[in-house]
Design an enzyme around this catalytic site. Structure first.
Site: not given
Length: 305
Positions: A185, A280
């Protein structure tokens, strides 16, 4: 919000009772009616619906299912007890839900950077990969987030990149036999982080050359770092295995910022994506009102067909 703070707040929300919990448990209030599933597979996290479902994460999972969600994600899963991990896995199996990402513990995002190429840092990462395999089996997880750490400023960028690729290859050797995919990520939390852009992450995945090393494309972070979201996703699509959501600015639900999520979801659906999209982000408003507003926001953004 930094990832470490996000994980901490998610777990704390999941452990603390919301204001309306006792009334709901006593049966004096009713939760929203069960809803149909969404076009895409959105995944809430612990604490996101605590005002309606209460403090217990298992009850929250049941509430998420009732509202049409068919996945969850849990960044802090590796920090939970084995008993709790098994309870989460059982709850997901009974409800036909999928576990999204959890974060591989590698001793911190900034510290122990893989870019340094130091044996002690790599050993911590590889130990985290081994432990992640066991955790994944308890919840039937297929994806685990990996962040390499900060830049190692004393080394040229090419050497740092080579160090990261070598470390990730060794991690992939541990994960691949178990079908567990580490998703890298790129983040926007701080410019000190080594991994910040999608094309950079695409290059590293090509270098690792493993089905267990792919991209986690977090739309919030990528909007902050580079924008041009759909064009960039298209260029990197062959290495994207997981997607996360958050509007910008604010990192809240779709519709609270500048990103055209209905259009992005249409693009993702058009690519035939059947994976998880992790929610998220935080709730723009507190309490039950905020939770209902969040569900409504996803219903509206999901109306792309």
């Amino acid at each position: 919000m930094k990832r470490s703070e996000f994980i901490k707040s998610s777990i704390m929300l999941g452990l603390s009772a919301a204001a309306g919990t006792s009334a709901t448990a006593a049966g004096t209030e009713t939760k929203p009616a069960a809803e149909k599933t969404f076009n895409l597979n959105y995944a809430p996290h612990a604490g996101m619906f605590a005002a309606h479902a209460g403090a217990d994460f298992i009850d929250q999972i049941k509430f998420m299912h009732d509202q049409g969600f068919r996945s969850i994600e849990d960044n802090g899963l590796m920090k939970r007890t084995v008993q709790m991990q098994e309870q989460i896995g059982s709850a997901l199996e009974k409800s036909g839900m999928t576990m999204g990402v959890f974060v591989v513990d590698k001793g911190g995002n900034g510290a122990n950077t893989l870019a340094a190429g130091k044996k002690e840092y790599i050993d911590i990462f590889l130990d985290g990969c081994r432990k992640a395999v066991d955790v994944a089996k308890r919840v039937n997880a297929k994806w685990a987030t990996v962040v390499p750490g900060d830049f190692e400023r004393s080394l040229p960028i090419g050497i740092q990149t080579g160090n990261v690729i070598e470390a990730l290859r060794r991690g992939a050797e541990i994960l691949e036999p178990h079908g567990l995919i580490m998703v890298l990520e790129p983040l926007s939390d701080t410019p000190d982080l080594f991994l910040r852009h999608a094309d950079q992450t695409h290059l590293i995945c090509k270098g690792v050359k493993s089905p267990s090393c792919k991209i986690l494309y977090d739309i919030y972070h990528m909007q902050r770092n580079e924008g041009n979201l759909i064009t960039t996703m298209e260029k990197c699509w062959d290495e994207i295995a997981y997607i996360q959501i958050g509007d910008n600015p604010g990192r809240k639900e779709p519709g609270t910022g500048e990103i055209n999520y209905r259009n992005i979801f249409k693009y993702i659906d058009g690519k035939g994506y059947k994976g998880v999209l992790g929610m998220e982000h935080g709730n723009a408003k507190p309490g039950k009102e905020g939770e209902l507003a969040l569900i409504k926001a996803y219903r509206e953004a999901d109306m792309f067909k």
